[in-house]
Design a protein around this motif. Structure first.
Motif, PDB file in Angstrom:
ATOM      1  N   ALA A  25       0.776  -1.294  -0.086  1.00 23.58           N
ATOM      2  CA  ALA A  25       0.142  -0.133  -0.231  1.00 23.58           C
ATOM      3  C   ALA A  25       0.902   1.131   0.151  1.00 23.58           C
ATOM      4  CB  ALA A  25      -0.855   0.033   1.240  1.00 23.58           C
ATOM      5  N   GLN A  26       1.968   1.247   0.913  1.00 20.10           N
ATOM      6  CA  GLN A  26       3.017   2.359   0.715  1.00 20.10           C
ATOM      7  C   GLN A  26       3.474   2.646  -0.490  1.00 20.10           C
ATOM      8  OE1 GLN A  26       6.211   1.962   3.312  1.00 20.10           O
ATOM      9  NE2 GLN A  26       6.950   4.160   3.187  1.00 20.10           N
ATOM     10  N   ASP A  64       2.181   1.744  -3.411  1.00 22.74           N
ATOM     11  CA  ASP A  64       1.220   2.035  -4.275  1.00 22.74           C
ATOM     12  C   ASP A  64       0.948   3.553  -4.328  1.00 22.74           C
ATOM     13  OD1 ASP A  64       0.875  -0.482  -5.495  1.00 22.74           O
ATOM     14  OD2 ASP A  64      -0.978  -0.741  -4.284  1.00 22.74           O
ATOM     15  N   ARG A  65       1.070   4.153  -3.031  1.00 31.11           N
ATOM     16  CA  ARG A  65       0.999   5.572  -2.661  1.00 31.11           C
ATOM     17  C   ARG A  65       1.897   6.316  -3.291  1.00 31.11           C
ATOM     18  NH1 ARG A  65      -0.954   3.584   2.145  1.00 31.11           N
ATOM     19  NH2 ARG A  65       0.898   3.834   3.342  1.00 31.11           N
ATOM     20  N   LEU A  66       3.424   5.731  -3.136  1.00 30.44           N
ATOM     21  CA  LEU A  66       4.635   6.454  -3.809  1.00 30.44           C
ATOM     22  C   LEU A  66       4.395   6.649  -5.233  1.00 30.44           C
ATOM     23  CD1 LEU A  66       7.457   4.949  -1.359  1.00 30.44           C
ATOM     24  CD2 LEU A  66       6.615   7.465  -1.592  1.00 30.44           C
ATOM     25  N   GLN A 100       1.730   6.503  -6.902  1.00 31.95           N
ATOM     26  CA  GLN A 100       0.746   7.485  -7.283  1.00 31.95           C
ATOM     27  C   GLN A 100       1.317   8.888  -7.452  1.00 31.95           C
ATOM     28  OE1 GLN A 100      -2.457   6.880  -4.580  1.00 31.95           O
ATOM     29  NE2 GLN A 100      -3.251   5.111  -5.892  1.00 31.95           N
ATOM     30  N   GLN A 101       2.241   9.134  -6.618  1.00 27.25           N
ATOM     31  CA  GLN A 101       2.748  10.574  -6.333  1.00 27.25           C
ATOM     32  C   GLN A 101       3.695  10.730  -7.573  1.00 27.25           C
ATOM     33  OE1 GLN A 101       1.880  13.379  -4.499  1.00 27.25           O
ATOM     34  NE2 GLN A 101       0.141  11.844  -3.763  1.00 27.25           N
ATOM     35  N   TYR A 104      10.157  11.946  -5.144  1.00 29.42           N
ATOM     36  CA  TYR A 104       9.823  10.576  -5.621  1.00 29.42           C
ATOM     37  C   TYR A 104      10.763  10.052  -6.836  1.00 29.42           C
ATOM     38  CZ  TYR A 104       5.723  11.995  -2.751  1.00 29.42           C
ATOM     39  OH  TYR A 104       4.671  12.506  -1.769  1.00 29.42           O
TER      40      TYR A 104
END
Length: 189
Positions: free
Chosen positions: A72-73, A75-77, A79-80, A128
């Motif tokens: 999940a982490q 995936d969030r990274l 996305q950013q 990122y």
């Protein structure tokens, strides 16, 4: 066919089998003691197996939750990262078009030099982006700043902007993340 004899029926010449002797009684006690150990160990086996199964299931759940949090982490990274890369590709494409559009025009008709990447986008790229994207962004901005206004060709800017676009595409295609050393140093993914 002869009946089979048990070891208790065997009579040795030195010691005849005497049912009243303590030898048979002691053998019976040993047999009962061994039987009770077997009963205790067989009744303990399901408890032990159940306990081990429960511990294994608990460990599996904990490992699964840890893996889910990590995914999940990540995936969030990503996305950013994709949002930052989208804006970066738009900027690099504008710089690339500017560098190619300079060539046939006179000095008065040339379009103005494009702005450098904004502070917000630059910060997101630093946080990122991978090392190749960061390196090519710095090279493109440096070449753009050093370009004299009277220079007719801007091939250095063009090649660096193309390399930046390629680095972004490669990182998105391969979903390559930061190295562990970079992640520890920056405290992120």
């Amino acid at each position: 066919m002869l009946p089979r004899r048990s070891t208790l029926d065997y009579q040795s010449p030195e010691r005849p089998l005497d049912h009243s002797s303590g030898l048979l009684r002691d053998a019976g006690r040993m047999f009962l003691a061994a039987g009770s150990c077997a009963v205790v160990s067989t009744s303990f086996a399901p408890v032990l197996a159940g306990t081990l199964t429960g511990v294994a299931a608990l460990l599996a759940v904990l490992l699964s939750q840890r893996g889910e949090r990590r995914r999940a982490q990540e995936d969030r990274l990503w996305q950013q990262r994709v949002l930052a890369y989208t804006e970066l590709v738009v900027w690099a494409d504008e710089v690339n078009a500017w560098s190619l559009g300079r060539k046939p025009r006179t000095a008065q008709d040339r379009p103005p030099v494009p702005d450098l990447v904004g502070r917000d986008l630059h910060a997101r790229v630093l946080v990122y982006a991978g090392p190749d994207v960061r390196r090519w962004l710095e090279a493109t901005e440096t070449e753009l700043e050093r370009l004299p206004p009277e220079q007719e060709l801007a091939l250095g800017v063009h090649t660096r902007a193309e390399a930046l676009l390629d680095a972004v595409q490669q990182e998105l295609l391969h979903m390559r993340v930061r190295t562990h050393r970079e992640g520890r140093r920056l405290g992120g993914g």
